[in-house]
Scaffold this motif. Sequence first.
Motif, PDB file in Angstrom:
ATOM      1  N   LEU A  19       0.824  -1.198   0.000  1.00  0.00           N
ATOM      2  CA  LEU A  19       0.000   0.000   0.000  1.00  0.00           C
ATOM      3  C   LEU A  19       0.864   1.256   0.000  1.00  0.00           C
ATOM      4  O   LEU A  19       1.905   1.302   0.657  1.00  0.00           O
ATOM      5  N   LEU A  20       0.419   2.282  -0.740  1.00  0.00           N
ATOM      6  CA  LEU A  20       1.124   3.555  -0.710  1.00  0.00           C
ATOM      7  C   LEU A  20       0.926   4.214   0.647  1.00  0.00           C
ATOM      8  O   LEU A  20      -0.166   4.171   1.224  1.00  0.00           O
ATOM      9  N   LYS A  21       1.976   4.849   1.135  1.00  0.00           N
ATOM     10  CA  LYS A  21       1.911   5.506   2.444  1.00  0.00           C
ATOM     11  C   LYS A  21       1.383   6.930   2.295  1.00  0.00           C
ATOM     12  O   LYS A  21       1.567   7.565   1.254  1.00  0.00           O
ATOM     13  N   ALA A 210      19.814   9.673   4.345  1.00  0.00           N
ATOM     14  CA  ALA A 210      18.862   8.578   4.552  1.00  0.00           C
ATOM     15  C   ALA A 210      17.431   9.104   4.530  1.00  0.00           C
ATOM     16  O   ALA A 210      16.519   8.455   3.999  1.00  0.00           O
ATOM     17  N   ARG A 211      17.209  10.287   5.074  1.00  0.00           N
ATOM     18  CA  ARG A 211      15.869  10.898   5.040  1.00  0.00           C
ATOM     19  C   ARG A 211      15.498  11.309   3.621  1.00  0.00           C
ATOM     20  O   ARG A 211      14.351  11.144   3.190  1.00  0.00           O
ATOM     21  N   HIS A 212      16.472  11.843   2.888  1.00  0.00           N
ATOM     22  CA  HIS A 212      16.194  12.278   1.522  1.00  0.00           C
ATOM     23  C   HIS A 212      15.803  11.088   0.642  1.00  0.00           C
ATOM     24  O   HIS A 212      14.915  11.193  -0.204  1.00  0.00           O
ATOM     25  N   VAL A 213      16.485   9.975   0.850  1.00  0.00           N
ATOM     26  CA  VAL A 213      16.180   8.758   0.078  1.00  0.00           C
ATOM     27  C   VAL A 213      14.763   8.287   0.395  1.00  0.00           C
ATOM     28  O   VAL A 213      13.996   7.915  -0.505  1.00  0.00           O
ATOM     29  N   ARG A 214      14.398   8.279   1.674  1.00  0.00           N
ATOM     30  CA  ARG A 214      13.050   7.850   2.056  1.00  0.00           C
ATOM     31  C   ARG A 214      11.996   8.741   1.399  1.00  0.00           C
ATOM     32  O   ARG A 214      10.987   8.259   0.871  1.00  0.00           O
ATOM     33  N   TYR A 215      12.186  10.045   1.458  1.00  0.00           N
ATOM     34  CA  TYR A 215      11.253  11.004   0.866  1.00  0.00           C
ATOM     35  C   TYR A 215      11.104  10.748  -0.635  1.00  0.00           C
ATOM     36  O   TYR A 215       9.983  10.684  -1.169  1.00  0.00           O
ATOM     37  N   ALA A 216      12.236  10.589  -1.326  1.00  0.00           N
ATOM     38  CA  ALA A 216      12.210  10.388  -2.783  1.00  0.00           C
ATOM     39  C   ALA A 216      11.584   9.048  -3.147  1.00  0.00           C
ATOM     40  O   ALA A 216      10.812   8.957  -4.110  1.00  0.00           O
ATOM     41  N   ARG A 217      11.906   8.009  -2.406  1.00  0.00           N
ATOM     42  CA  ARG A 217      11.347   6.686  -2.709  1.00  0.00           C
ATOM     43  C   ARG A 217       9.823   6.676  -2.568  1.00  0.00           C
ATOM     44  O   ARG A 217       9.118   6.152  -3.430  1.00  0.00           O
ATOM     45  N   GLU A 218       9.338   7.238  -1.464  1.00  0.00           N
ATOM     46  CA  GLU A 218       7.892   7.234  -1.246  1.00  0.00           C
ATOM     47  C   GLU A 218       7.167   8.060  -2.302  1.00  0.00           C
ATOM     48  O   GLU A 218       6.099   7.677  -2.789  1.00  0.00           O
ATOM     49  N   GLN A 223       4.141   8.457  -7.599  1.00  0.00           N
ATOM     50  CA  GLN A 223       4.094   8.980  -8.965  1.00  0.00           C
ATOM     51  C   GLN A 223       3.965   7.866 -10.000  1.00  0.00           C
ATOM     52  O   GLN A 223       3.264   8.020 -11.000  1.00  0.00           O
ATOM     53  N   MET A 224       4.641   6.737  -9.774  1.00  0.00           N
ATOM     54  CA  MET A 224       4.585   5.655 -10.758  1.00  0.00           C
ATOM     55  C   MET A 224       3.236   4.928 -10.735  1.00  0.00           C
ATOM     56  O   MET A 224       2.929   4.164 -11.643  1.00  0.00           O
ATOM     57  N   VAL A 225       2.430   5.177  -9.717  1.00  0.00           N
ATOM     58  CA  VAL A 225       1.062   4.637  -9.690  1.00  0.00           C
ATOM     59  C   VAL A 225       0.066   5.646 -10.243  1.00  0.00           C
ATOM     60  O   VAL A 225      -0.872   5.286 -10.949  1.00  0.00           O
ATOM     61  N   THR A 226       0.269   6.923  -9.944  1.00  0.00           N
ATOM     62  CA  THR A 226      -0.744   7.942 -10.258  1.00  0.00           C
ATOM     63  C   THR A 226      -0.445   8.770 -11.501  1.00  0.00           C
ATOM     64  O   THR A 226      -1.351   9.408 -12.045  1.00  0.00           O
ATOM     65  N   ALA A 227       0.794   8.813 -11.971  1.00  0.00           N
ATOM     66  CA  ALA A 227       1.140   9.647 -13.130  1.00  0.00           C
ATOM     67  C   ALA A 227       0.544   9.068 -14.411  1.00  0.00           C
ATOM     68  O   ALA A 227       0.316   7.857 -14.511  1.00  0.00           O
ATOM     69  N   PRO A 228       0.290   9.917 -15.410  1.00  0.00           N
ATOM     70  CA  PRO A 228      -0.198   9.411 -16.700  1.00  0.00           C
ATOM     71  C   PRO A 228       0.799   8.431 -17.320  1.00  0.00           C
ATOM     72  O   PRO A 228       1.999   8.484 -17.039  1.00  0.00           O
ATOM     73  N   LYS A 229       0.301   7.573 -18.180  1.00  0.00           N
ATOM     74  CA  LYS A 229       1.153   6.551 -18.800  1.00  0.00           C
ATOM     75  C   LYS A 229       2.327   7.177 -19.548  1.00  0.00           C
ATOM     76  O   LYS A 229       3.445   6.662 -19.509  1.00  0.00           O
TER      77      LYS A 229
END
Length: 312
Positions: A19-21, A210-218, A223-229
């Motif tokens: 699930l997306l957070k 480590a925080r920046h990576v978490r922010y970018a990953r989430e 984006q890869m679920v909600t962005a247009p194809k």
Amino acid sequence: MTTLSETEALDGLRDALGLLKDREQVAQRLLDSSARHSFDPDKELDWDAPFEEGKWFWPPELVSLYGTPMWRRMSEEQRLLLSRHEAAALASLGIWFELILMQLLVRHIYDKAATSAHVRYALTEIEDECRHSKMFARLITRGGTPWYPVSRVHQNLGRLFKTISTTPGSFTATLLGEEVLDWMQRLTFPDERVQPLIRGVTRIHVVEEARHVRYAREELRRQMVTAPKWSQEFTRVTSGEFARVFSVAFVNPEVYTDVGLDRRAAVAQVRASAHRRDVMQQGAKKLTDFLDDIGVLRGVGRKLWQSSGLLA
């Protein structure tokens, strides 16, 4: 018409990782962590301490020429000098990349609510990156080496990328620039063979990145679920091309000239080095596994990542 909250709109959406957070919850946790674990490099590090004789500026196994015929012919003094210049080149690359990242983050939050935790964390990350860039610049000066800017071609490609990049493309590039260096720095800061100042710089960078990576990953998962194809496909291609640029720019060939080596021969030996290829792929593996899971490494994009040498 009823307007859904972001949490309601994303309720039940998932990717291969689950699930997306909730964006606000993630950002608030990162803000809390930033309040507890942020550093002022000017105060935390002893910039006046002399460098220690015989210690490396980068772990030898991570120096680009390690294990090559040229490396075997080099004196220990020349190897140490090369590590000093490569540390400066990586710090220079880090500044270039963080300047791009800060601009991408500003674009990302431009039309979002300034009172949201998501935007406040982005601004906090920009603060971190400003300190990191100043820290890297001071490290280069302290090491007595030149600043090693990327080539004019890569400078212009970076300018183009930050202008045309989509949001998912921006966060994919962010992770590329952060995670490979993060892997190397996690090997560096506990290594007692390495100069204390270098270890201190890498320790600060690892903790805050480590925080920046978490922010970018989430955010990239979202984006890869909600962005247009079309945006998802554009991300796959542009991230693959950025991986190719990054892998070439990772070590500036001017370092070889500056330590008295044949630049052309050194570049050829690095490109032919199985050890170097393995180092780069190990450094990128955690990232490429993640990108594969969320659907970035597909089609033409995957082929570009493979041609970069970061993906087997």
